[in-house]
Each structure stands twice: as structure tokens, then as C-alpha cells.
Design an enzyme around this catalytic site. Structure first.
Site, PDB file in Angstrom:
ATOM      1  N   SER A 172       0.754  -1.062  -0.013  1.00  0.00           N
ATOM      2  CA  SER A 172       0.103  -0.042   0.108  1.00  0.00           C
ATOM      3  C   SER A 172       0.724   1.061   0.069  1.00  0.00           C
ATOM      4  CB  SER A 172      -0.950   0.062   1.258  1.00  0.00           C
ATOM      5  OG  SER A 172      -1.429   1.284   1.512  1.00  0.00           O
ATOM      6  N   LYS A 204       2.228  -2.856   6.179  1.00  0.00           N
ATOM      7  CA  LYS A 204       2.357  -2.709   4.738  1.00  0.00           C
ATOM      8  C   LYS A 204       3.705  -2.354   4.531  1.00  0.00           C
ATOM      9  CE  LYS A 204      -1.624  -4.010   3.218  1.00  0.00           C
ATOM     10  NZ  LYS A 204      -1.768  -5.213   2.424  1.00  0.00           N
ATOM     11  N   TYR A 211      -2.203  -0.704  10.276  1.00  0.00           N
ATOM     12  CA  TYR A 211      -2.316  -1.200   8.973  1.00  0.00           C
ATOM     13  C   TYR A 211      -1.186  -0.840   7.964  1.00  0.00           C
ATOM     14  CZ  TYR A 211      -4.081  -1.590   4.136  1.00  0.00           C
ATOM     15  OH  TYR A 211      -4.331  -1.806   2.774  1.00  0.00           O
TER      16      TYR A 211
END
Ligand SMILES: NC(=O)c1ccc[n+]([C@@H]2O[C@H](COP(=O)([O-])OP(=O)(O)OC[C@H]3O[C@@H](n4cnc5c(N)ncnc54)[C@H](OP(=O)(O)O)[C@@H]3O)[C@@H](O)[C@H]2O)c1
Length: 258
Positions: free
Chosen positions: A148, A165, A161
């Protein structure tokens, strides 16, 4: 240039919707002999396969296996079943991902962080280990991790998150180094793509979310699927250790402050 993966067999984790489903379909359209989609729920996978058939994918090139992304035994079973069904396991797309812990890292619930990191960070490694030992170390192959832009720069609401990533980005470099020249390992780093996972970022103000991307639109799953298919293809055969932003210009075309 036509991007082809003729005769190849792929596993796409998180293939029940969104970027995973679009990638599975794109791989079939680009000549894949077999594409196995995995996710937690068989009913979601059945629905995904029906949608792909509706979109023109031959049913006999698709196969679904329920498998949690962070379960080593499920991954081992899925790799064995893929080889049994289609005769090889040439491509792995580590796409399954989750985000149950939005918010700043400093305040986030630790149980939710553990879950996020298990699926997004440990999960891809589990699947790489299984495909490497089960097939690729003897036959070669290609791996694409779905990271991401959040793994390349901090952002206000996706702390845990984004850390997962960022780990996946570094893992892509580390594994590309370890597995060369037998297996190529690359990643895509999407900006905001219109899927269920990212609804929090765009559902209430789509135009506002789009305006943070220099190309002034949000991504569609197919934008990412085409980039993944290219990285898997012979046309990308001199690429390894690459982290490709697929992000409407967020990383490469954003101006500096002022
Ligand atoms: N959308 C974006 O803006 C964006 C941006 C950057 C990166 N990404 C990444 O793109 C990837 C795909 O996400 P998406 O946006 O396409 O979201 P999505 O539409 O919500 O799809 C997520 C997929 O992952 C599966 N999944 C979730 N948890 C799982 C688990 N524990 N084990 C196995 N499968 C699991 C889901 O299937 P089931 O529910 O059937 O299990 C589903 O197929 C993720 O890695 C995500 O982090 C997305």
C-alpha cells in the site's frame, strides 16, 4: 505489448472480491491455465467465481479453496491442492488483507493490531514459504505482494495497517534478494481503490478522497490487477525487488508543501 501469462498456474489470496477477484480474472484473460482463489469463506469464493464466469472466464480454469491467510496448514493444503488440480504453482499473489484497527498507532487496541499484523504481514510470509518449498524452489515462479502507499509514508488514520504494509514492502526486498534468481518477488503499492476494505476512506466524500490523488480519481480494482499481471508476466521478467506504486500519482507526482 501484450501482457501474457500463458499456461501459468496462480494462487490469489483474498480472491473473493475487490483487487483479488479482479486480479484472478485478469490472469485468466491473460492466458493463465489455472487460477486458484482463496479466502475465509467458501460462499464468497463461489460468488466470486460465478462473477468471473459471467465476465467470460472459463469455469474449468478456476478453483476455490477456503484458507485463512494466517494459517500455515491451510496454506500448505492450498498449495498441494493447486498442484494436484492444475499441475504446477507458478504465481503467488499475496493479496488478502485486513484493517480492523483504524486510528493512530499510539492509541490502537493491541489485540486488533495483532490480528492486522498476522494477516497482512505474517500471512504473506507463510504463503511464500509454502509455495517455495512446495513448488517454486525446484521450478521457479513469481510472487507479487499487495502492499500500500500507506507502507511508504505515514498517514493519520491507518497506523497499525500502514506498519504492516511497510513490513511487507521490506519483506518484498528481502525475499527478492533471498530467492533470486529462481523466483522474482515484487510488490504493488495501491493508493485508495474503491473496495469494501477502503470504504472508510472514500464512502462519505468520494470527490474529496479522489482529490488527494494527482490524477483526481480513485483506483478501480482493475487498475491494480493489470499492474500485478504485468509483474507476473514474461514481459516483466527482468523485474525483481520492485515496489510499484499504483496510486494515481500519490507517491510519484505529489508536490511539496507550499
Ligand atoms: N482498497 C484499497 O484502497 C487498498 C489500498 C492499498 C492496498 N490494498 C490492499 O489490497 C488488498 C486487497 O484488498 P481490497 O481492497 O481488495 O479489499 P476487499 O475487497 O475487502 O478484499 C479483501 C479480501 O481479503 C480476504 N480476506 C480478508 N481477511 C482474510 C483472512 N484473514 N484470510 C483470508 N482472506 C482474507 C477477503 O475475503 P473473505 O472476506 O471472503 O475472507 C477478500 O477476498 C489488501 O491486502 C489491502 O490491504 C487495498
Amino acid at each position: 505489448m501484450e501482457v501474457r501469462v500463458d499456461g501459468k498456474v496462480a494462487i490469489v489470496t483474498g480472491g473473493s472480491r475487490g483487487i483479488g477477484r479482479a486480479t484472478a480474472l485478469e490472469l485468466v484473460r491473460s492466458g493463465a491455465e489455472g487460477v486458484v482463489v482463496t479466502s475465509r469463506r467458501m460462499e464468497n469464493l463461489e460468488e466470486s467465481m460465478a462473477a468471473m464466469v459471467e465476465a467470460g472466464a472459463p469455469r474449468d480454469r478456476l478453483h476455490a479453496i477456503p484458507a485463512r491467510a494466517d494459517d500455515p496448514e491451510a496454506a500448505e493444503r492450498a498449495v498441494a491442492e493447486t498442484i494436484d488440480r492444475f499441475g504446477s504453482c507458478d504465481i503467488l499473489v499475496n493479496n488478502a488483507g485486513t484493517n480492523p484497527a483504524p486510528g493512530p498507532l499510539v492509541d490502537v487496541d493491541l489485540g486488533a493490531v495483532e490480528k492486522t499484523w498476522a494477516v497482512n504481514q505474517l500471512g504473506p510470509l507463510i504463503w511464500v514459504q509454502r509455495v517455495w518449498h512446495g513448488w517454486m524452489k525446484d521450478h521457479g515462479g513469481v510472487i507479487v505482494n499487495v502492499a500500500s502507499v500507506g507502507g511508504l509514508r505515514p498517514a493519520p488514520i491507518l497506523g497499525a495497517y500502514n506498519v504492516s504494509k511497510a513490513a511487507l514492502v521490506f519483506m518484498t526486498h528481502q525475499l527478492a534478494f533471498e530467492l533470486a534468481p529462481t523466483v522474482r518477488v515484487n510488490a504493488v503499492a495501491p493508493g485508495v481503490v474503491k473496495t469494501r476494505l477502503s470504504e472508510l476512506l472514500w464512502k462519505t466524500d468520494e470527490a474529496g478522497a479522489a482529490s488527494t490523488h494527482p490524477l483526481n480519481r480513485l483506483g478501480e480494482p482493475e487498475d491494480v490487477a493489470r499492474a500485478i499481471t504485468y509483474l507476473c508476466s514474461e514481459e516483466g521478467s527482468w523485474l525483481t525487488g520492485v515496489v510499484l506504486p499504483v496510486d494515481g500519482g500519490v507517491v510519484g507526482a505529489s508536490g511539496t508543501l507550499g
